[in-house]
Design a protein around this motif. Structure first.
Motif, PDB file in Angstrom:
ATOM      1  N   LEU A  52       0.640  -1.296   0.239  1.00  0.00           N
ATOM      2  CA  LEU A  52       0.005  -0.363   0.158  1.00  0.00           C
ATOM      3  C   LEU A  52       0.812   1.454   0.563  1.00  0.00           C
ATOM      4  N   ARG A  53       0.164   3.114  -0.507  1.00  0.00           N
ATOM      5  CA  ARG A  53       0.772   3.591  -0.780  1.00  0.00           C
ATOM      6  C   ARG A  53       0.527   4.430   0.767  1.00  0.00           C
ATOM      7  N   ILE A  54       1.377   4.513   1.890  1.00  0.00           N
ATOM      8  CA  ILE A  54       0.677   5.229   3.109  1.00  0.00           C
ATOM      9  C   ILE A  54       0.105   6.601   2.797  1.00  0.00           C
ATOM     10  N   ASN A  55       0.461   7.668   1.677  1.00  0.00           N
ATOM     11  CA  ASN A  55      -0.195   8.401   1.482  1.00  0.00           C
ATOM     12  C   ASN A  55      -1.672   7.979   0.853  1.00  0.00           C
ATOM     13  N   GLY A  56      -1.979   6.796   0.394  1.00  0.00           N
ATOM     14  CA  GLY A  56      -3.265   6.863   0.456  1.00  0.00           C
ATOM     15  C   GLY A  56      -4.422   6.854   0.968  1.00  0.00           C
ATOM     16  N   LYS A  57      -5.477   5.851   0.393  1.00  0.00           N
ATOM     17  CA  LYS A  57      -6.712   5.613   1.493  1.00  0.00           C
ATOM     18  C   LYS A  57      -6.323   4.866   2.394  1.00  0.00           C
ATOM     19  N   GLU A  58      -6.136   3.992   1.744  1.00  0.00           N
ATOM     20  CA  GLU A  58      -5.990   2.285   2.237  1.00  0.00           C
ATOM     21  C   GLU A  58      -4.704   2.354   3.324  1.00  0.00           C
ATOM     22  N   LYS A  59      -4.793   2.054   4.837  1.00  0.00           N
ATOM     23  CA  LYS A  59      -4.063   2.278   5.585  1.00  0.00           C
ATOM     24  C   LYS A  59      -3.526   0.310   5.852  1.00  0.00           C
ATOM     25  N   PRO A  60      -2.313  -0.087   6.761  1.00  0.00           N
ATOM     26  CA  PRO A  60      -2.204  -1.105   7.256  1.00  0.00           C
ATOM     27  C   PRO A  60      -2.697  -1.488   7.992  1.00  0.00           C
ATOM     28  N   ARG A  61      -2.628  -2.214   8.446  1.00  0.00           N
ATOM     29  CA  ARG A  61      -4.105  -2.528   9.984  1.00  0.00           C
ATOM     30  C   ARG A  61      -2.730  -3.877  10.373  1.00  0.00           C
ATOM     31  N   PHE A  62      -3.133  -3.943  11.653  1.00  0.00           N
ATOM     32  CA  PHE A  62      -3.300  -5.022  12.380  1.00  0.00           C
ATOM     33  C   PHE A  62      -4.459  -5.826  13.426  1.00  0.00           C
ATOM     34  N   ASP A  63      -4.454  -7.164  12.886  1.00  0.00           N
ATOM     35  CA  ASP A  63      -5.785  -8.022  13.223  1.00  0.00           C
ATOM     36  C   ASP A  63      -5.460  -8.858  13.985  1.00  0.00           C
ATOM     37  N   PHE A  64      -5.540  -8.278  15.442  1.00  0.00           N
ATOM     38  CA  PHE A  64      -5.313  -9.686  15.897  1.00  0.00           C
ATOM     39  C   PHE A  64      -5.466 -10.901  15.941  1.00  0.00           C
ATOM     40  N   ASN A  65      -6.778 -11.164  15.290  1.00  0.00           N
ATOM     41  CA  ASN A  65      -6.952 -13.015  15.717  1.00  0.00           C
ATOM     42  C   ASN A  65      -6.168 -13.434  14.256  1.00  0.00           C
ATOM     43  N   LYS A  66      -5.598 -13.262  13.891  1.00  0.00           N
ATOM     44  CA  LYS A  66      -4.576 -13.183  13.251  1.00  0.00           C
ATOM     45  C   LYS A  66      -3.301 -13.619  13.163  1.00  0.00           C
ATOM     46  N   ALA A  67      -3.068 -13.271  14.392  1.00  0.00           N
ATOM     47  CA  ALA A  67      -1.561 -13.046  15.175  1.00  0.00           C
ATOM     48  C   ALA A  67      -1.628 -14.739  16.564  1.00  0.00           C
ATOM     49  N   THR A  68      -0.653 -15.596  16.254  1.00  0.00           N
ATOM     50  CA  THR A  68      -0.182 -15.772  17.284  1.00  0.00           C
ATOM     51  C   THR A  68       1.075 -16.871  17.815  1.00  0.00           C
ATOM     52  N   LEU A  69       0.672 -15.935  19.299  1.00  0.00           N
ATOM     53  CA  LEU A  69       1.796 -15.441  19.988  1.00  0.00           C
ATOM     54  C   LEU A  69       2.589 -16.993  20.091  1.00  0.00           C
ATOM     55  N   ILE A  70       4.384 -16.444  19.710  1.00  0.00           N
ATOM     56  CA  ILE A  70       4.775 -17.671  20.226  1.00  0.00           C
ATOM     57  C   ILE A  70       5.815 -17.004  20.956  1.00  0.00           C
ATOM     58  N   ALA A  71       6.289 -16.402  21.791  1.00  0.00           N
ATOM     59  CA  ALA A  71       7.052 -16.175  23.279  1.00  0.00           C
ATOM     60  C   ALA A  71       6.922 -14.992  23.638  1.00  0.00           C
ATOM     61  N   THR A  72       6.631 -14.752  24.669  1.00  0.00           N
ATOM     62  CA  THR A  72       7.314 -13.433  25.289  1.00  0.00           C
ATOM     63  C   THR A  72       8.510 -12.860  26.099  1.00  0.00           C
ATOM     64  N   LEU A  73       9.209 -11.849  25.925  1.00  0.00           N
ATOM     65  CA  LEU A  73      10.342 -12.211  26.159  1.00  0.00           C
ATOM     66  C   LEU A  73      10.310 -11.078  27.536  1.00  0.00           C
ATOM     67  N   ASP A  74      11.595 -11.371  28.341  1.00  0.00           N
ATOM     68  CA  ASP A  74      11.169 -11.843  29.550  1.00  0.00           C
ATOM     69  C   ASP A  74      12.284  -9.841  30.261  1.00  0.00           C
ATOM     70  N   GLU A  75      11.643  -9.129  30.966  1.00  0.00           N
ATOM     71  CA  GLU A  75      12.300  -7.862  31.074  1.00  0.00           C
ATOM     72  C   GLU A  75      13.324  -7.978  30.919  1.00  0.00           C
ATOM     73  N   SER A  76      14.213  -8.399  31.295  1.00  0.00           N
ATOM     74  CA  SER A  76      15.311  -8.877  31.740  1.00  0.00           C
ATOM     75  C   SER A  76      16.536  -8.605  31.045  1.00  0.00           C
TER      76      SER A  76
END
Length: 168
Positions: A52-76
């Motif tokens: 997509l062209r960012i200056n166009g009408k369509e913008k990227p999106r993040f759909d949580f239903n399409k994301a599968t968690l692999i890992a969470t990084l420890d704060e350390s």
């Protein structure tokens, strides 16, 4: 007269070369360290990648239903990965993929926004292969806020092997 024409020709060539060079962005290290509250690695399924062209009408999106968690990084372990992300230069082309794809790093920010970085390889309907990577900011609902720039297409695999080695 020849010197003047030569000078003008050289000047035009330099302007052409400099004008074609994309700009770069950085993520502010201090803000990144102060505002990052959680770092997660996802596998994001984008079945229909589209540039997509960012200056166009369509913008990227993040759909949580399409994301599968692999890992969470420890704060350390935040310091090294945040330093690497802050040191990178992100090329600005004014384009972004419609959604992340493949291994996707999500940096959750204290204001609810997410900095989302991914790199991927995909084939379009015409059987052309593309290598692409983005660094975008989304709000907590997955709505596009801004494009920071492009990252390499091997970004996700590099991040996984460097910082999430112990994940099954």
């Amino acid at each position: 007269m020849k010197k003047v024409l030569s000078f003008i020709c050289v000047l035009c060539c330099l302007l052409l070369l400099v004008g074609c060079d994309p700009g770069t962005n950085h993520i502010d290290r201090d803000e990144l360290f102060a505002n990052t509250v959680k770092i997660e690695l996802y596998d994001y399924k984008n079945e229909d990648p589209e540039l997509l062209r960012i200056n166009g009408k369509e913008k990227p999106r993040f759909d949580f239903n399409k994301a599968t968690l692999i890992a969470t990084l420890d704060e350390s372990d935040f310091e090294n990965i945040l330093n690497d992300i802050a040191e990178d230069e992100y090329l600005v082309f004014g384009t972004a993929l419609n959604e992340p794809m493949g291994k996707t790093l999500v940096l959750h920010q204290s204001n609810g926004n997410m900095i989302v970085l991914f790199g991927c390889t995909y084939t379009d309907d015409n059987n052309k292969t593309f290598y692409y990577g983005d660094c975008n900011v989304f709000d907590s609902e997955g709505v596009f806020v801004e494009n920071v720039g492009d990252v390499g297409h091997l970004f996700g695999d590099m991040i996984e092997s460097k910082y999430f080695q112990a994940t099954p």
